[in-house]
Scaffold this active site. Structure first.
Site, PDB file in Angstrom:
ATOM      1  N   ASN A 148       0.804  -1.216   0.000  1.00  0.00           N
ATOM      2  CA  ASN A 148       0.000   0.000   0.000  1.00  0.00           C
ATOM      3  C   ASN A 148       0.839   1.269   0.000  1.00  0.00           C
ATOM      4  O   ASN A 148       0.418   2.295  -0.515  1.00  0.00           O
ATOM      5  CB  ASN A 148      -0.936   0.021   1.211  1.00  0.00           C
ATOM      6  CG  ASN A 148      -0.216  -0.306   2.499  1.00  0.00           C
ATOM      7  OD1 ASN A 148       0.413  -1.368   2.624  1.00  0.00           O
ATOM      8  ND2 ASN A 148      -0.281   0.581   3.468  1.00  0.00           N
ATOM      9  N   GLN A 176      -4.737  -4.028  -1.991  1.00  0.00           N
ATOM     10  CA  GLN A 176      -4.318  -3.000  -2.957  1.00  0.00           C
ATOM     11  C   GLN A 176      -4.212  -3.543  -4.373  1.00  0.00           C
ATOM     12  O   GLN A 176      -4.128  -2.774  -5.322  1.00  0.00           O
ATOM     13  CB  GLN A 176      -2.962  -2.399  -2.534  1.00  0.00           C
ATOM     14  CG  GLN A 176      -3.016  -1.580  -1.262  1.00  0.00           C
ATOM     15  CD  GLN A 176      -3.781  -0.269  -1.405  1.00  0.00           C
ATOM     16  OE1 GLN A 176      -4.073   0.201  -2.508  1.00  0.00           O
ATOM     17  NE2 GLN A 176      -4.131   0.328  -0.275  1.00  0.00           N
ATOM     18  N   SER A 196     -10.903  -5.491  -0.276  1.00  0.00           N
ATOM     19  CA  SER A 196     -11.725  -4.449   0.341  1.00  0.00           C
ATOM     20  C   SER A 196     -12.328  -3.560  -0.739  1.00  0.00           C
ATOM     21  O   SER A 196     -11.612  -3.064  -1.615  1.00  0.00           O
ATOM     22  CB  SER A 196     -10.832  -3.627   1.273  1.00  0.00           C
ATOM     23  OG  SER A 196     -11.593  -2.660   1.930  1.00  0.00           O
ATOM     24  N   ALA A 197     -13.650  -3.349  -0.656  1.00  0.00           N
ATOM     25  CA  ALA A 197     -14.359  -2.647  -1.745  1.00  0.00           C
ATOM     26  C   ALA A 197     -13.905  -1.209  -1.939  1.00  0.00           C
ATOM     27  O   ALA A 197     -13.830  -0.724  -3.067  1.00  0.00           O
ATOM     28  CB  ALA A 197     -15.861  -2.678  -1.457  1.00  0.00           C
ATOM     29  N   CYS A 319      -3.497   4.694   7.398  1.00  0.00           N
ATOM     30  CA  CYS A 319      -3.766   4.151   8.727  1.00  0.00           C
ATOM     31  C   CYS A 319      -2.648   4.542   9.673  1.00  0.00           C
ATOM     32  O   CYS A 319      -2.872   4.856  10.822  1.00  0.00           O
ATOM     33  CB  CYS A 319      -3.863   2.635   8.681  1.00  0.00           C
ATOM     34  SG  CYS A 319      -4.747   2.048   7.259  1.00  0.00           S
TER      35      CYS A 319
HETATM   36  C1  LIG Z   1      -2.707  -3.463   1.966  1.00  0.00           C
HETATM   37  C2  LIG Z   1      -3.871  -3.224   2.876  1.00  0.00           C
HETATM   38  N1  LIG Z   1      -4.343  -4.227   3.622  1.00  0.00           N
HETATM   39  C3  LIG Z   1      -5.390  -4.074   4.450  1.00  0.00           C
HETATM   40  C4  LIG Z   1      -6.032  -2.862   4.561  1.00  0.00           C
HETATM   41  C5  LIG Z   1      -7.215  -2.727   5.471  1.00  0.00           C
HETATM   42  O1  LIG Z   1      -8.389  -2.658   4.720  1.00  0.00           O
HETATM   43  P1  LIG Z   1      -9.730  -2.003   5.324  1.00  0.00           P
HETATM   44  O2  LIG Z   1      -9.512  -0.519   5.342  1.00  0.00           O
HETATM   45  O3  LIG Z   1     -10.807  -2.395   4.377  1.00  0.00           O
HETATM   46  O4  LIG Z   1      -9.924  -2.593   6.673  1.00  0.00           O
HETATM   47  C6  LIG Z   1      -5.568  -1.767   3.812  1.00  0.00           C
HETATM   48  C7  LIG Z   1      -6.198  -0.445   3.945  1.00  0.00           C
HETATM   49  O5  LIG Z   1      -5.547   0.576   3.943  1.00  0.00           O
HETATM   50  C8  LIG Z   1      -4.461  -1.963   2.934  1.00  0.00           C
HETATM   51  O6  LIG Z   1      -3.990  -0.954   2.187  1.00  0.00           O
END
Ligand SMILES: Cc1ncc(COP(=O)(O)O)c(C=O)c1O
Length: 388
Positions: A148, A176, A196-197, A319
């Site tokens: 990401n 991603q 993830s949508a 995050c």
């Molecule tokens: C590589 C990756 N994994 C997991 C997630 C987590 O996904 P979600 O935001 O749908 O919980 C993200 C979100 O930023 C991500 O970029």
């Protein structure tokens, strides 16, 4: 506003919004209800399941809808560890998203061994170390498909074949990757895959876990037994409808136009700021992502000034940004704390135009000139002051 933070989230596609509002108007009932209204909601969920399965080369019954990538990854790890209690080794890379590294750290505190595979300067994992780790002991591996922060794409065919050879169970975080590059579980055998949508123009708070139909599975959430007993809780029907719609949008994967615009942007950044460093540029990368260090500058200051000019980018993972911790991903790639602090992620979208990128380049020039002028005399970065 120029939005270059598509790895944090993407704009919901108008067709997705339309599908969700039709769902809210006509398929708002509980899909577990047996009456006509319930059956309509069930149909909506089934259609979305088929659409998503078709996008990733799965069978519809291999899709479990969840609240997003984080739940999917927590569920996958929980299921694997619970189903194979003698397999006490988790193998991950040093560049996993916190949705994987977080639960792994928790399982480590509960007594499991966690092996973190190092990555090279371009963010690619040491495949020999991976093979050794999964061969030594029966293992559960969880490897991110595309990063990401840097967009670096892991060699998943090779990783899957090495995991398979060693008899290890393989989970992948494809959050991603899905929607940006081809992801096909019929060609690359993984046991479980998280997506993830909201990362591909669908709604937030809705995702899925692909679970290979031959795999033993233990759910994380218990209750009403929805999703064939694999994920209890009344389904988020509008979210699922939106996810299905996003999965069925016509896409060119990978998008050569997007790659060309990103590459042009990078070439221009380097031409204007020769000391800038593009992370992971020798590795295969997602077509939309570029993560660039501007040595001697503070990414936070750059981002504040860009934001004031209406440009949205991010210091790395959205995050992690609130926590203000130096990016573990860039740190694992061997960058110094100074280089990490100087790094900005620009993640383009399908709709990003070359004109927008040209505006960002000019604004970046002005920003760096302005920040350089605030540096103490004799110190600070060396930059070209004539803005092309
Ligand atoms: C590589 C990756 N994994 C997991 C997630 C987590 O996904 P979600 O935001 O749908 O919980 C993200 C979100 O930023 C991500 O970029």
């Amino acid at each position: 506003m120029i939005y270059l933070d598509n790895n944090a989230t993407t704009r919901t596609d108008p067709r997705v919004e339309e599908r969700m509002s039709v769902c809210n108007a006509l398929a708002w009932a509980n899909p577990s209800s047996l009456h006509a209204a319930g059956r309509r909601a069930r149909q909506t969920v089934d259609q979305a399941r088929a659409e998503l399965a078709s996008l990733i080369g799965a069978e519809p019954e291999e899709i479990v809808f969840t609240s997003g990538g984080t739940e999917s990854l927590n569920t996958a790890l929980h299921s694997a560890i619970t189903s194979f209690p003698d397999w006490q080794r988790l193998v991950i890379t040093a560049t996993e998203h916190s949705a994987t590294s977080g639960p792994c750290a928790l399982w480590e505190r509960r007594g499991l061994e966690v092996v973190r595979i190092p990555v090279d300067r371009d963010g690619l994992p040491d495949l020999d170390a991976f093979s050794k780790a999964v061969t030594e002991r029966p293992s559960i591996a969880s490897i991110i498909w595309a990063n990401n922060e840097t967009g670096v794409i892991n060699p998943m065919p090779e990783i899957a074949s090495r995991a398979h050879e060693a008899g290890a169970l393989l989970i992948t975080d494809a959050v991603q990757a899905v929607g940006k590059i081809p992801v096909d579980v019929s060609a690359i055998p993984v046991s479980m895959l998280a997506l993830s949508a909201h990362k591909f123009h669908g709604p937030k708070g809705c995702g899925a876990l692909y679970v290979n139909r031959r795999l033993r599975f233990h759910s994380l959430l218990h209750g009403g037994g929805q999703e064939a007993g694999r994920r209890s809780g009344t389904e988020n029907v509008p979210g699922i409808a939106g996810l299905g719609c996003a999965a069925s949008l016509p896409m060119t994967l990978p998008d050569p136009g997007l790659t060309a615009r990103r590459d042009w942007f990078e070439t221009e950044v380097i031409r204007r700021h020769p000391r800038a460093v593009i992370h992971g540029h020798r590795a295969p990368r997602l077509p939309n992502t570029t993560n660039i260090a501007f040595p001697g500058f503070d990414a936070e200051a750059i981002l504040i000034l860009l934001d004031q000019a209406g440009i949205c980018a991010s210091p790395g993972s959205a995050c992690g940004s609130a926590a203000r911790n130096p990016s573990p991903v860039l740190t694992a790639m061997g960058l110094s704390a100074e280089e990490v602090k100087a790094s900005v992620r620009f993640s383009l979208g399908r709709e990003t135009t070359e004109g927008e990128l040209a505006t960002v380049l000019d604004e970046l020039d002005r920003t760096l000139v302005r920040l350089a002028s605030l540096q103490p005399a004799g110190g600070g970065p060396v930059i070209r002051r004539s803005v092309p």
